[in-house]
Write a protein that holds these residues in place. Structure first.
Motif, PDB file in Angstrom:
ATOM      1  N   GLY A 231     -64.369 -40.531-108.413  1.00  0.00           N
ATOM      2  CA  GLY A 231     -64.126 -39.872-109.687  1.00  0.00           C
ATOM      3  C   GLY A 231     -63.036 -40.565-110.468  1.00  0.00           C
ATOM      4  N   THR A 232     -62.658 -39.945-111.574  1.00  0.00           N
ATOM      5  CA  THR A 232     -61.608 -40.474-112.426  1.00  0.00           C
ATOM      6  C   THR A 232     -60.645 -39.353-112.780  1.00  0.00           C
ATOM      7  N   SER A 233     -59.356 -39.643-112.665  1.00  0.00           N
ATOM      8  CA  SER A 233     -58.312 -38.713-113.082  1.00  0.00           C
ATOM      9  C   SER A 233     -57.561 -39.345-114.242  1.00  0.00           C
ATOM     10  N   ARG A 234     -57.354 -38.566-115.307  1.00  0.00           N
ATOM     11  CA  ARG A 234     -56.647 -39.117-116.462  1.00  0.00           C
ATOM     12  C   ARG A 234     -55.753 -38.061-117.090  1.00  0.00           C
ATOM     13  N   ILE A 235     -54.779 -38.549-117.841  1.00  0.00           N
ATOM     14  CA  ILE A 235     -53.919 -37.692-118.654  1.00  0.00           C
ATOM     15  C   ILE A 235     -54.050 -38.151-120.097  1.00  0.00           C
ATOM     16  N   VAL A 236     -54.354 -37.214-120.986  1.00  0.00           N
ATOM     17  CA  VAL A 236     -54.500 -37.505-122.405  1.00  0.00           C
ATOM     18  C   VAL A 236     -53.316 -36.891-123.144  1.00  0.00           C
ATOM     19  N   ARG A 237     -52.628 -37.717-123.933  1.00  0.00           N
ATOM     20  CA  ARG A 237     -51.473 -37.257-124.715  1.00  0.00           C
ATOM     21  C   ARG A 237     -51.690 -37.629-126.185  1.00  0.00           C
ATOM     22  N   ASP A 238     -51.616 -36.628-127.046  1.00  0.00           N
ATOM     23  CA  ASP A 238     -51.783 -36.848-128.485  1.00  0.00           C
ATOM     24  C   ASP A 238     -53.074 -37.593-128.802  1.00  0.00           C
ATOM     25  N   GLY A 239     -54.128 -37.223-128.071  1.00  0.00           N
ATOM     26  CA  GLY A 239     -55.436 -37.808-128.336  1.00  0.00           C
ATOM     27  C   GLY A 239     -55.676 -39.172-127.736  1.00  0.00           C
ATOM     28  N   GLN A 240     -54.673 -39.738-127.040  1.00  0.00           N
ATOM     29  CA  GLN A 240     -54.796 -41.062-126.432  1.00  0.00           C
ATOM     30  C   GLN A 240     -54.654 -40.964-124.913  1.00  0.00           C
ATOM     31  N   ILE A 241     -55.366 -41.827-124.184  1.00  0.00           N
ATOM     32  CA  ILE A 241     -55.250 -41.840-122.727  1.00  0.00           C
ATOM     33  C   ILE A 241     -53.893 -42.423-122.338  1.00  0.00           C
ATOM     34  N   LEU A 242     -53.060 -41.606-121.731  1.00  0.00           N
ATOM     35  CA  LEU A 242     -51.742 -42.036-121.278  1.00  0.00           C
ATOM     36  C   LEU A 242     -51.831 -42.731-119.923  1.00  0.00           C
ATOM     37  N   TRP A 243     -52.676 -42.190-119.066  1.00  0.00           N
ATOM     38  CA  TRP A 243     -52.807 -42.713-117.690  1.00  0.00           C
ATOM     39  C   TRP A 243     -54.210 -42.417-117.200  1.00  0.00           C
ATOM     40  N   GLU A 244     -54.775 -43.347-116.446  1.00  0.00           N
ATOM     41  CA  GLU A 244     -56.126 -43.159-115.916  1.00  0.00           C
ATOM     42  C   GLU A 244     -56.273 -43.951-114.627  1.00  0.00           C
ATOM     43  N   LYS A 245     -56.933 -43.339-113.640  1.00  0.00           N
ATOM     44  CA  LYS A 245     -57.094 -44.022-112.362  1.00  0.00           C
ATOM     45  C   LYS A 245     -58.288 -43.422-111.616  1.00  0.00           C
ATOM     46  N   PRO A 246     -59.050 -44.258-110.907  1.00  0.00           N
ATOM     47  CA  PRO A 246     -60.135 -43.710-110.090  1.00  0.00           C
ATOM     48  C   PRO A 246     -59.576 -43.051-108.830  1.00  0.00           C
ATOM     49  N   PHE A 247     -60.321 -42.127-108.278  1.00  0.00           N
ATOM     50  CA  PHE A 247     -59.949 -41.553-106.983  1.00  0.00           C
ATOM     51  C   PHE A 247     -61.197 -41.400-106.127  1.00  0.00           C
ATOM     52  N   LEU A 248     -60.996 -41.483-104.825  1.00  0.00           N
ATOM     53  CA  LEU A 248     -62.094 -41.409-103.863  1.00  0.00           C
ATOM     54  C   LEU A 248     -61.965 -40.147-103.026  1.00  0.00           C
ATOM     55  N   THR A 249     -63.090 -39.522-102.733  1.00  0.00           N
ATOM     56  CA  THR A 249     -63.097 -38.382-101.826  1.00  0.00           C
ATOM     57  C   THR A 249     -64.442 -38.352-101.111  1.00  0.00           C
ATOM     58  N   GLY A 250     -64.746 -37.275-100.421  1.00  0.00           N
ATOM     59  CA  GLY A 250     -65.899 -37.250 -99.532  1.00  0.00           C
ATOM     60  C   GLY A 250     -65.486 -37.759 -98.163  1.00  0.00           C
ATOM     61  N   GLU A 251     -66.223 -37.396 -97.136  1.00  0.00           N
ATOM     62  CA  GLU A 251     -65.795 -37.685 -95.766  1.00  0.00           C
ATOM     63  C   GLU A 251     -65.643 -39.167 -95.470  1.00  0.00           C
ATOM     64  N   ALA A 252     -66.385 -40.028 -96.174  1.00  0.00           N
ATOM     65  CA  ALA A 252     -66.245 -41.474 -95.959  1.00  0.00           C
ATOM     66  C   ALA A 252     -64.854 -41.959 -96.333  1.00  0.00           C
ATOM     67  N   ASN A 253     -64.151 -41.200 -97.154  1.00  0.00           N
ATOM     68  CA  ASN A 253     -62.813 -41.582 -97.615  1.00  0.00           C
ATOM     69  C   ASN A 253     -61.726 -40.673 -97.054  1.00  0.00           C
ATOM     70  N   MET A 254     -62.068 -39.931 -96.010  1.00  0.00           N
ATOM     71  CA  MET A 254     -61.129 -38.972 -95.440  1.00  0.00           C
ATOM     72  C   MET A 254     -60.854 -39.273 -93.976  1.00  0.00           C
ATOM     73  N   ALA A 255     -59.651 -38.935 -93.546  1.00  0.00           N
ATOM     74  CA  ALA A 255     -59.298 -39.074 -92.135  1.00  0.00           C
ATOM     75  C   ALA A 255     -59.836 -37.906 -91.312  1.00  0.00           C
ATOM     76  N   HIS A 256     -60.036 -36.767 -91.958  1.00  0.00           N
ATOM     77  CA  HIS A 256     -60.561 -35.581 -91.291  1.00  0.00           C
ATOM     78  C   HIS A 256     -61.973 -35.290 -91.777  1.00  0.00           C
ATOM     79  N   SER A 257     -62.787 -34.728 -90.904  1.00  0.00           N
ATOM     80  CA  SER A 257     -64.055 -34.179 -91.359  1.00  0.00           C
ATOM     81  C   SER A 257     -63.788 -32.839 -92.034  1.00  0.00           C
ATOM     82  N   ILE A 258     -64.653 -32.471 -92.949  1.00  0.00           N
ATOM     83  CA  ILE A 258     -64.493 -31.179 -93.603  1.00  0.00           C
ATOM     84  C   ILE A 258     -64.655 -30.056 -92.591  1.00  0.00           C
ATOM     85  N   ALA A 259     -65.559 -30.231 -91.630  1.00  0.00           N
ATOM     86  CA  ALA A 259     -65.729 -29.211 -90.584  1.00  0.00           C
ATOM     87  C   ALA A 259     -64.432 -28.993 -89.816  1.00  0.00           C
ATOM     88  N   ASN A 260     -63.682 -30.059 -89.581  1.00  0.00           N
ATOM     89  CA  ASN A 260     -62.415 -29.919 -88.860  1.00  0.00           C
ATOM     90  C   ASN A 260     -61.377 -29.187 -89.699  1.00  0.00           C
TER      91      ASN A 260
END
Length: 330
Positions: A231-260
């Protein structure tokens, strides 16, 4: 299949997302909570319960947003019976971060910080393959249902806070059946929202840093979760993107299983109280705070996760001092 909740005059309604532009209301009063209860009582899957109650009419999705009628995708009629919690140090992050963190776990046990020790436990034992309980994760409490703000609504930060930073996360949404069995209704995008300066000062203040508002939604993903999500996380300030970065999730990107993570939450009898709702955040690896960003009033947090439809958006509002919190003696 994805659901949203919205307010229809004084009623909470649930609708199936048909497209980016329209939703189809279900023929049931009481929203997602009532729908889940009905499915459990009938012994049917949530998808079956949805299909059986689909209405004929379509509603304009954008109109619900413009009219500020969107709600979190799951609510309890009594917010005190919704428990909002989460787990931290669960995500591996990007490949570079993963390698760096893994390298740090190779030092002597006595040299590890508490955080790295906890991370190492998850890497080594967070995904057991034999259906036994794995390593216990870090766990925290955020509040009851009153701390969840709706998508598109303002997210408040208390006057005493040192920081007001986003945390883009995946959240599991649950209901506890009459016999005490927890049922996962689905998953939603979440902004767990924390006070990172307070946490950084001393890790023993983590509990304080988490007692903040949060938001989930707008859409609830029904069924199995994809193993890999970006996904993408961003902060918009005064109509402009101040900061933006991708993020990963889902079990392939986790140290723990969701079941755990689910096991170590619901193993406590107090979290299996019939009728209760649980919103549980699964952790993140991406923060604007790590890049030196200081959000301010009016900034808009936007979190997008591909399989979850529309983004979760909330505007930051700084609260005024509460006044006296003096405790009186009866």
């Amino acid at each position: 299949m994805r659901l949203i909740q919205y307010r229809d005059q004084q009623q909470v309604r649930v609708a199936l997302v048909e497209s980016a532009d329209s939703v189809r209301p279900l023929n049931i009063e009481g929203g997602t909570y009532a729908l889940a209860q009905a499915a459990i009582s009938a012994g049917e899957s949530l998808k079956q319960a949805i299909t059986a109650r689909l209405g004929d009419a379509l509603i304009d999705y954008q109109a619900l947003i413009d009219e500020q009628r969107l709600l979190p995708p799951l609510t309890h009629p009594d917010p005190a019976h919704c428990l909002v919690t989460g787990t931290g140090l669960t995500h591996l992050g990007s490949a570079d971060t993963r390698s760096a963190m893994h390298a740090k776990t190779q030092v002597a046990e006595t040299e590890l910080t508490d955080s790295m020790r906890m991370f190492k436990l998850g890497v080594e034992g967070g995904k057991p393959s034999d259906n036994t309980p794995g390593a216990q994760p870090e766990w925290f409490y955020k509040g009851d249902g009153d701390c969840i703000v709706a998508p598109e609504a303002e997210i408040p930060s208390p006057a005493f806070a040192e920081d007001a930073g986003e945390e883009p996360e995946l959240a599991g949404l649950y209901i506890v059946a009459a016999d005490g069995t927890p049922w996962r209704i689905g998953y939603a995008v979440g902004n767990e929202f924390s006070d990172h300066i307070t946490e950084r000062f001393n890790y023993l203040w983590l509990a304080h840093s988490k007692l903040r508002a949060c938001s989930v939604g707008p859409e609830l993903l029904i069924g199995e979760l994809p193993d890999y999500l970006e996904g993408t996380s961003r902060i918009v300030r005064d109509g402009q993107i101040l900061w933006e970065k991708p993020f990963l999730t889902g079990e392939a990107n986790m140290a723990h299983s969701i079941a755990n993570l689910e096991y170590h939450h619901f193993k406590y009898p107090g979290f299996r109280r019939p009728g209760d709702v649980h919103v549980h955040f699964f952790g993140t690896a991406t923060l604007s705070f790590a890049d030196g960003i200081q959000p301010r009033e009016g900034d808009r947090f936007e979190i997008t996760l591909g399989d979850f439809g529309r983004p979760l958006r909330n505007t930051l509002r700084m609260e005024q001092p509460h006044g006296s919190t003096k405790v009186n003696t009866l």
